[in-house]
Design an enzyme around this catalytic site. Structure first.
Site, PDB file in Angstrom:
ATOM      1  N   ALA A 209       0.830  -1.205   0.000  1.00 22.04           N
ATOM      2  CA  ALA A 209       0.000   0.000   0.000  1.00 22.04           C
ATOM      3  C   ALA A 209       0.865   1.256   0.000  1.00 22.04           C
ATOM      4  O   ALA A 209       0.579   2.222  -0.714  1.00 22.04           O
ATOM      5  CB  ALA A 209      -0.920  -0.004   1.219  1.00 22.04           C
ATOM      6  N   TYR A 210       1.921   1.241   0.786  1.00 26.52           N
ATOM      7  CA  TYR A 210       2.817   2.402   0.877  1.00 26.52           C
ATOM      8  C   TYR A 210       3.505   2.658  -0.460  1.00 26.52           C
ATOM      9  O   TYR A 210       3.538   3.790  -0.953  1.00 26.52           O
ATOM     10  CB  TYR A 210       3.842   2.146   1.970  1.00 26.52           C
TER      11      TYR A 210
END
Length: 244
Positions: free
Chosen positions: A151-152
């Site tokens: 996600a990052y």
């Protein structure tokens, strides 16, 4: 005052953002120290800058809130006369395998890292003076592809895309737009939750065999926003000691 450059640095109360703020101040720039919530830490940065003879003011702002961001630029204008440098170091990190990540955590991460970066980029594009520089913070994880960072890394891939497009959209404005993508860097955020063996393993990955420091990243930003970096534009600088 008219010849002094003015910088807005978000995420400036700690870690890489703090190092960027103090480094730019040491080069003679007046600095707006943007922070999300830790007022005491932001004021410490201001005190450090002013004690060294520089000029700084702390401004609280959620970078995903367009009104708060506009207010931060207003403060720069009111306090120092305008804005020449914008460095968006504020960001959020959520570590989890993609299969296990709560969507609420994904939404919160993307609100800060994507929407927040976009809001900062939009306000900078509207207000920055000719001769200015915009720097967004990405991450070398985009290329390293460590498990748990899905996600990052996705959010920072978006940061890189909008940064490079903004560089082209600023044609004719005499403004550079770049991203800096740190590798593993010894900040509290990075070290939190990692055991010593993991830290030592990561430190051995670059050919220089150490973790980066906030100062390492700040010096790259200082170059890109200073007179020596004027011919670097529309680039992602991977400041990671050669890890990739």
């Amino acid at each position: 005052m008219s010849n002094q450059r003015v910088a807005i640095v978000t995420g400036a109360s700690r870690g890489i953002g703090r190092a960027i703020a103090t480094t730019l101040a040491a080069s003679g720039q007046a600095v707006v120290v943007g922070y999300a919530g830790d007022h005491a830490a932001a004021e410490q940065v201001v005190e450090e800058i002013t004690a060294a003879g520089g000029q700084a003011v702390a401004v609280q702002a959620d970078i995903a809130d367009e009104d708060a961001v506009a207010g931060m630029f207003d403060t720069a204008q009111r306090s120092f006369g305008g804005v020449d440098v914008v460095v968006n170091s504020a960001g959020r990190l959520s570590l989890s395998p993609i299969a296990d990540l709560a969507l609420a955590d994904l939404d919160a991460l993307h609100r800060t890292n994507i929407r927040g970066t976009f809001v900062m980029a939009r306000e900078a594009a509207r207000r920055i003076r000719p001769g200015g520089a915009i720097v967004m913070l990405s991450t070398s994880i985009v290329g390293l592809q460590f498990p748990g960072y899905g996600a990052y890394a996705a959010s920072k891939g978006a940061v890189e895309a909008m940064t490079l497009i903004l560089a082209r959209e600023m044609r004719g404005r005499d403004v550079t737009v770049n991203a800096v993508a740190p590798g593993p860097t010894a900040t509290d955020l990075f070290l939190d939750g990692k055991d010593q063996a993991t830290i030592e393993h990561l430190a051995k990955q670059p050919p220089l065999e150490r973790l980066g420091t906030p100062a390492d990243i700040a010096e790259v930003v200082a170059f890109l926003t200073g007179p020596g970096g004027r011919w670097v534009n529309g680039q992602v600088v991977r400041a990671n000691g050669g890890i990739i």
